[in-house]
Design a protein around this motif. Structure first.
Motif, mmCIF file in Angstrom:
data_model
loop_
_atom_site.group_PDB
_atom_site.id
_atom_site.type_symbol
_atom_site.label_atom_id
_atom_site.label_comp_id
_atom_site.label_asym_id
_atom_site.label_seq_id
_atom_site.Cartn_x
_atom_site.Cartn_y
_atom_site.Cartn_z
ATOM 1 N N THR A 82 4.096 7.899 2.559
ATOM 2 C CA THR A 82 4.891 7.008 1.705
ATOM 3 C C THR A 82 6.017 7.773 1.037
ATOM 4 O OG1 THR A 82 3.722 7.255 -0.433
ATOM 5 C CG2 THR A 82 2.750 5.759 1.192
ATOM 6 N N SER A 83 5.948 9.107 1.066
ATOM 7 C CA SER A 83 6.997 9.938 0.480
ATOM 8 C C SER A 83 7.075 11.243 1.241
ATOM 9 C CB SER A 83 6.720 10.213 -1.004
ATOM 10 O OG SER A 83 5.558 11.016 -1.161
ATOM 11 N N LEU B 258 8.982 0.073 -1.053
ATOM 12 C CA LEU B 258 7.657 -0.512 -1.187
ATOM 13 C C LEU B 258 7.432 -1.621 -0.156
ATOM 14 C CD1 LEU B 258 5.341 0.137 -3.151
ATOM 15 C CD2 LEU B 258 6.055 -1.824 -4.515
ATOM 16 N N GLU B 259 8.507 -2.343 0.193
ATOM 17 C CA GLU B 259 8.364 -3.425 1.159
ATOM 18 C C GLU B 259 7.929 -2.897 2.521
ATOM 19 O OE1 GLU B 259 11.212 -2.751 -0.504
ATOM 20 O OE2 GLU B 259 10.819 -4.150 -2.165
ATOM 21 N N ARG B 260 8.499 -1.763 2.937
ATOM 22 C CA ARG B 260 8.115 -1.151 4.220
ATOM 23 C C ARG B 260 6.656 -0.709 4.174
ATOM 24 N NH1 ARG B 260 9.761 3.409 7.630
ATOM 25 N NH2 ARG B 260 7.869 4.649 7.895
ATOM 26 N N TRP C 24 1.049 -1.329 5.872
ATOM 27 C CA TRP C 24 -0.361 -1.355 5.503
ATOM 28 C C TRP C 24 -1.013 -2.679 5.895
ATOM 29 C CZ3 TRP C 24 -0.477 1.421 0.041
ATOM 30 C CH2 TRP C 24 -0.233 2.790 0.239
ATOM 31 N N GLU C 25 -0.276 -3.752 5.815
ATOM 32 C CA GLU C 25 -0.794 -5.033 6.284
ATOM 33 C C GLU C 25 -1.103 -4.954 7.777
ATOM 34 O OE1 GLU C 25 -1.544 -7.870 4.823
ATOM 35 O OE2 GLU C 25 -0.533 -7.904 2.864
ATOM 36 N N ALA C 26 -0.197 -4.332 8.548
ATOM 37 C CA ALA C 26 -0.413 -4.198 9.993
ATOM 38 C C ALA C 26 -1.601 -3.287 10.296
ATOM 39 C CB ALA C 26 0.853 -3.651 10.656
ATOM 40 N N ILE C 27 -1.745 -2.229 9.542
ATOM 41 C CA ILE C 27 -2.860 -1.298 9.735
ATOM 42 C C ILE C 27 -4.189 -1.999 9.485
ATOM 43 C CG2 ILE C 27 -3.976 0.730 8.710
ATOM 44 C CD1 ILE C 27 -1.050 1.815 8.270
ATOM 45 N N ILE C 28 -4.258 -2.760 8.410
ATOM 46 C CA ILE C 28 -5.492 -3.472 8.076
ATOM 47 C C ILE C 28 -5.755 -4.586 9.082
ATOM 48 C CG2 ILE C 28 -6.608 -4.915 6.339
ATOM 49 C CD1 ILE C 28 -6.346 -1.826 5.738
ATOM 50 N N ALA C 29 -4.704 -5.287 9.507
ATOM 51 C CA ALA C 29 -4.869 -6.347 10.501
ATOM 52 C C ALA C 29 -5.421 -5.792 11.812
ATOM 53 C CB ALA C 29 -3.541 -7.052 10.738
ATOM 54 N N ALA C 30 -5.097 -4.538 12.134
ATOM 55 C CA ALA C 30 -5.607 -3.908 13.352
ATOM 56 C C ALA C 30 -7.065 -3.494 13.227
ATOM 57 C CB ALA C 30 -4.756 -2.687 13.697
ATOM 58 N N GLY C 31 -7.590 -3.470 12.004
ATOM 59 C CA GLY C 31 -8.979 -3.094 11.797
ATOM 60 C C GLY C 31 -9.206 -1.623 11.531
ATOM 61 N N ASP D 254 2.250 1.182 -7.991
ATOM 62 C CA ASP D 254 2.399 -0.058 -7.226
ATOM 63 C C ASP D 254 1.706 0.055 -5.870
ATOM 64 O OD1 ASP D 254 3.990 -1.223 -9.247
ATOM 65 O OD2 ASP D 254 5.789 -0.248 -8.441
ATOM 66 N N LYS D 255 1.799 1.219 -5.252
ATOM 67 C CA LYS D 255 1.127 1.425 -3.967
ATOM 68 C C LYS D 255 -0.389 1.297 -4.124
ATOM 69 C CE LYS D 255 4.737 4.799 -2.910
ATOM 70 N NZ LYS D 255 5.032 6.249 -2.770
ATOM 71 N N ALA D 256 -0.910 1.829 -5.218
ATOM 72 C CA ALA D 256 -2.348 1.723 -5.463
ATOM 73 C C ALA D 256 -2.763 0.268 -5.637
ATOM 74 C CB ALA D 256 -2.727 2.546 -6.688
ATOM 75 N N HIS D 257 -1.923 -0.524 -6.294
ATOM 76 C CA HIS D 257 -2.239 -1.949 -6.483
ATOM 77 C C HIS D 257 -2.215 -2.688 -5.141
ATOM 78 C CE1 HIS D 257 -2.799 -2.389 -10.769
ATOM 79 N NE2 HIS D 257 -1.747 -1.620 -10.994
ATOM 80 N N ILE D 258 -1.334 -2.275 -4.224
ATOM 81 C CA ILE D 258 -1.331 -2.881 -2.890
ATOM 82 C C ILE D 258 -2.651 -2.593 -2.182
ATOM 83 C CG2 ILE D 258 -0.271 -2.807 -0.602
ATOM 84 C CD1 ILE D 258 2.403 -2.237 -1.957
ATOM 85 N N LEU D 259 -3.102 -1.357 -2.261
ATOM 86 C CA LEU D 259 -4.383 -0.994 -1.648
ATOM 87 C C LEU D 259 -5.527 -1.802 -2.254
ATOM 88 C CD1 LEU D 259 -3.993 2.892 -1.486
ATOM 89 C CD2 LEU D 259 -4.203 1.376 0.481
ATOM 90 N N ALA D 260 -5.513 -1.939 -3.574
ATOM 91 C CA ALA D 260 -6.569 -2.685 -4.246
ATOM 92 C C ALA D 260 -6.559 -4.155 -3.824
ATOM 93 C CB ALA D 260 -6.402 -2.566 -5.754
#
Length: 451
Positions: free
Chosen positions: A237-238, A264-266, A271-278, A297-303
């Motif tokens: 992410t950085s 953050l949008e990228r 991360w949505e794609a990674i999770i969707a892949a399982g 903010d990244k941590a909140h996305i994970l949560a």
């Protein structure tokens, strides 16, 4: 002309039929394919304990597909383990060699690239020997943290060009370059000219990381049945690290430099794609997670992902060395979501002289006791890291440090110090009279344990 189609070859250990161990998966090609393209193979390999998609070579490929002006058919070859390399070599001799020969006959020089890390250096150097012997006209290129000391390889090992520093732009310009006469104008290269080492201008790091497309753009994370190909993924992410630890080579030249981050949008989209892949586990390749304001903010996305999907199952990172209130808040949030196996303080040593030589004497993490106390009170599992064998440390002082830390930490991870190429200690090994033994038993193969 836009570059031609990219494909990826996965190899996996334990395949009962070696002929079926490598599966070629075509990915969506860009438009305007050219009939005859320059063949390019990019090789990468997992470490023993981590099976993940080849995001490094995929990042190079994604950048070239977006910005490249020449035609190149790039194949990503990713090995799960060293045993897979010989199977692929035999397959390449049967199928890739005729393709490479046809390219040379048409005036295109075929390229094989290696993504070098400590865990694959011995195997990739051996593979390079076999490939060069089979076809001397192959152009062998290398990049990654382990080969940043170009003089240790060029003219010694069968590597023609080494990429120094951040390589996305360099790789694109290199493939677009029509001949060796143009290499001198490409920043971030090392090669031999009439037997003499040439290093071009240093490649300036990109400050606008949004220019770099996602490696996921060229990766298939699922198999034809829709199941995840990988359990884990390493994700940036950085980039950059503000510290200059003498034992560390972070991000091929990014040490001691400002940190830049992707939008953050990228990150959310990937991360949505990674999770969707399982994919179950996300391992951040960031140097100081929690140091940047956006990291919360990244941590909140994970949560949020964990609440909504149950994934990821776990999260790992290298934490900010400052261990600020924000960092502790992130650790607490991830712990509450059962994402954090433990909150680890990378102390490495408490010995004053070792801290000084390692350039870590002023780090706030050295004041570890109040941080560890607060995390423990919040119920967060805590652990400390120590490196055994750092210059400036002694056995009595190491034992004293261990006793001190055991009074606070229930878990301590101790690592034998491996002397890595590209680090300050590696460059000053004679000055500090550092004695080491090769990990793999010979040469510069996989690094050296300090004794």
């Amino acid at each position: 002309v836009r570059p031609a189609a990219t494909s990826i070859t996965h190899t996996s250990q334990g395949c009962e039929n070696p002929a079926h161990c490598a599966t070629l998966l075509p990915l969506t090609p860009p438009p305007e394919r050219q009939t005859l393209s320059r063949p390019v193979w990019l090789l990468s390999m997992d470490s023993d304990a981590f099976h993940a998609p080849p995001t490094t070579t995929a990042a190079l490929t994604a950048y070239f597909r977006q910005y490249g002006q020449s035609a190149a058919a790039i194949e990503l070859v990713h090995f799960q383990g060293s045993d897979d390399i010989e199977t692929w070599l035999q397959q390449w001799l049967a199928e890739g060699l005729p393709l490479a020969a046809a390219a040379i006959e048409s005036g295109e020089q075929p390229v094989i690239g290696f993504s070098f890390y400590t865990w694959n250096a011995a195997e990739f150097l051996a593979a390079a020997e076999q490939l060069k012997a089979a076809m001397p006209g192959l152009l062998l290129i290398a990049g990654g943290p382990h080969v940043q000391q170009a003089e240790d390889y060029l003219g010694i090992d069968p590597i023609d060009v080494i990429f120094l520093g951040e390589a996305e732009v360099t790789f694109q310009e290199f493939l677009d370059c029509e001949s060796k006469t143009g290499w001198a104008s490409i920043d971030g290269l090392a090669y031999l000219e009439d037997g003499a080492l040439v290093k071009t201008n240093e490649r300036e790091r990109c400050r606008e990381l949004e220019r770099f497309p996602s490696p996921l753009d060229v990766l298939e994370l699922t198999d034809p049945d829709g199941k995840a190909r990988y359990e884990s993924i390493a994700y940036e992410t950085s980039r950059g690290c503000p510290f200059k630890c003498a034992f560390c080579e972070w991000g091929t030249g990014a040490i001691g430099s400002k940190m830049y981050q992707w939008p953050l949008e990228r990150i959310r989209r990937d991360w949505e794609a990674i999770i969707a892949a399982g994919i179950k586990d996300i391992w951040l390749a960031d140097s100081n997670f929690g140091a940047l304001k956006q990291d919360l903010d990244k941590a909140h996305i994970l949560a949020e992902l964990k609440d909504r999907t149950g994934l990821p199952q776990s999260f790992a990172t290298s934490w900010s060395k400052k261990h600020s209130r924000q960092v502790q808040a992130i650790a607490l949030l991830l712990h509450q979501k059962q994402l954090l196996p433990h909150y680890q303080l990378a102390l490495q040593t408490l010995t004053p002289e070792a801290l000084r030589l390692s350039n870590r004497q002023n780090m706030s993490s050295n004041e570890y006791e109040p941080i560890a106390k607060r995390m423990s009170e919040e119920g967060v599992p805590i652990a400390a890291e120590l490196i055994w064998g750092l210059p400036g440390d002694t056995l009595p002082e190491f034992e004293t440090n261990l006793d001190r830390l055991l009074a606070t930490f229930p878990n301590i991870n101790i690592f034998g110090y491996t002397l890595l190429p590209g680090t300050e200690f590696y460059e000053r090994r004679e000055e500090y009279r550092i004695e080491a033994i090769p990990v793999a038993g010979y040469g510069k193969a996989k690094g050296e344990y300090v004794v």
